[in-house]
Write a protein that holds these residues in place. Structure first.
Motif, PDB file in Angstrom:
ATOM      1  N   LYS A  94       0.855  -1.192   0.000  1.00  0.00           N
ATOM      2  CA  LYS A  94       0.000   0.000   0.000  1.00  0.00           C
ATOM      3  C   LYS A  94       0.890   1.241   0.000  1.00  0.00           C
ATOM      4  CE  LYS A  94      -3.714  -2.322   2.529  1.00  0.00           C
ATOM      5  NZ  LYS A  94      -4.529  -2.554   1.327  1.00  0.00           N
ATOM      6  N   ASN A  95       0.459   2.264  -0.707  1.00  0.00           N
ATOM      7  CA  ASN A  95       1.275   3.476  -0.732  1.00  0.00           C
ATOM      8  C   ASN A  95       1.174   4.206   0.607  1.00  0.00           C
ATOM      9  OD1 ASN A  95      -1.068   5.089  -0.761  1.00  0.00           O
ATOM     10  ND2 ASN A  95      -1.027   5.381  -2.981  1.00  0.00           N
ATOM     11  N   LYS A 131       5.265  12.657  -0.347  1.00  0.00           N
ATOM     12  CA  LYS A 131       5.501  11.209  -0.417  1.00  0.00           C
ATOM     13  C   LYS A 131       4.217  10.383  -0.362  1.00  0.00           C
ATOM     14  CE  LYS A 131      10.041  11.310  -0.528  1.00  0.00           C
ATOM     15  NZ  LYS A 131      10.765  10.856  -1.732  1.00  0.00           N
ATOM     16  N   LYS A 133       2.154   9.254  -2.486  1.00  0.00           N
ATOM     17  CA  LYS A 133       1.974   8.208  -3.479  1.00  0.00           C
ATOM     18  C   LYS A 133       3.139   7.225  -3.532  1.00  0.00           C
ATOM     19  CE  LYS A 133      -1.021  11.005  -6.436  1.00  0.00           C
ATOM     20  NZ  LYS A 133      -1.200  11.630  -7.765  1.00  0.00           N
ATOM     21  N   ALA A 134       4.144   7.452  -2.692  1.00  0.00           N
ATOM     22  CA  ALA A 134       5.311   6.569  -2.692  1.00  0.00           C
ATOM     23  C   ALA A 134       4.984   5.236  -2.035  1.00  0.00           C
ATOM     24  CB  ALA A 134       6.470   7.238  -1.961  1.00  0.00           C
ATOM     25  N   TRP A 135       5.708   4.196  -2.436  1.00  0.00           N
ATOM     26  CA  TRP A 135       5.602   2.887  -1.797  1.00  0.00           C
ATOM     27  C   TRP A 135       6.658   2.794  -0.703  1.00  0.00           C
ATOM     28  CZ3 TRP A 135       1.411   0.283  -3.286  1.00  0.00           C
ATOM     29  CH2 TRP A 135       0.852   0.602  -4.530  1.00  0.00           C
TER      30      TRP A 135
END
Length: 242
Positions: A94-95, A131, A133-135
């Protein structure tokens, strides 16, 4: 007013007697830092506070209510008590935004839109507004730990527990996490932190507790504990790490 009141707390793991009669009170808005050698029971004490471990003897009172694992709503207790661990325990699939919003949506019943707004505000507070949308795999250890703090704060807890949250980080990443904790303390959050970061304990703690062999052997202001410790065990420990 005390928000945590522990009396006579004991915990065994098989034949190992880890906590040997802990008495501890934490006041609203207080920052308590627990120090001591490995194996002294610090993390077990923290885990007994939110009943990730069940005490064998003694009582734990939170916000004036005695918590009985057999009859109390432990999920409700934990909602008021955020905890951040040494290893970040983010959901890898999940992001960042979803990691922070999943509990408010599923546990608190917030709409996704409201949870997103809360999460974005918290990510800005921990210095990660870009951040969402970052994984997790794309983040540094310090960034992961700050996301974990934002995730805990998203549940709007009364109390925050920190269990060695910087010990798995590279040295250059430690300060970015400690800064977030320092800002939380300045904002009046009640905090109990197990840490080896003595600078943080000196600067931020209202009270420092020294544990050894399952007991609280000394407690006082940072000035008292660091500059004039009463116990030889405390002096020895501090001489080894300072």
């Amino acid at each position: 007013m005390s928000v945590i009141d522990i009396k006579g707390l004991h915990k065994h793991f098989g034949d190992l007697h880890v906590l040997k009669g802990i008495d501890l009170t934490v006041e609203s808005g207080e920052v308590v830092v627990i120090i001591g050698p490995s194996g002294s029971g610090k993390s077990t004490l923290l885990r007994c506070l939110n009943f990730l471990e069940y005490p064998d003897e003694g009582s734990v009172k939170v916000n004036g209510e005695i918590i009985d694992p057999a009859t109390s709503d432990l999920d409700k207790v934990r909602r008021h008590m955020g905890m951040v661990f040494q290893h970040f325990q983010l959901f890898p699939h999940k992001n960042v935004l979803h990691n922070v919003t999943i509990a408010p949506v599923n546990v608190l019943g917030l709409s996704q839109k409201k949870a997103n707004a809360v999460a974005r505000n918290l990510l800005a507070k921990v210095g990660l507004p870009d951040k969402e949308k970052a994984w997790p795999s794309q983040l540094s250890g310090g960034q992961k730990q700050r996301v974990a703090i934002a995730r805990a704060l998203a549940m709007d807890p009364d109390i925050m527990l920190f269990d060695e949250v910087t010990s798995a980080l590279d040295p250059e990443l430690v300060n970015e996490v400690l800064q977030v904790m320092q800002e939380m303390a300045a904002g009046g959050m009640t905090m109990v932190a197990v840490t080896h970061e003595m600078g943080f304990a000196r600067e931020v703690a209202d009270r420092v507790i020294m544990m050894a062999d399952g007991l609280i052997i000394e407690e006082g202001t940072p000035k008292q504990v660091f500059e004039a410790p009463r116990e030889e065990r405390t002096r020895t420990f501090l001489s080894q790490i300072l």
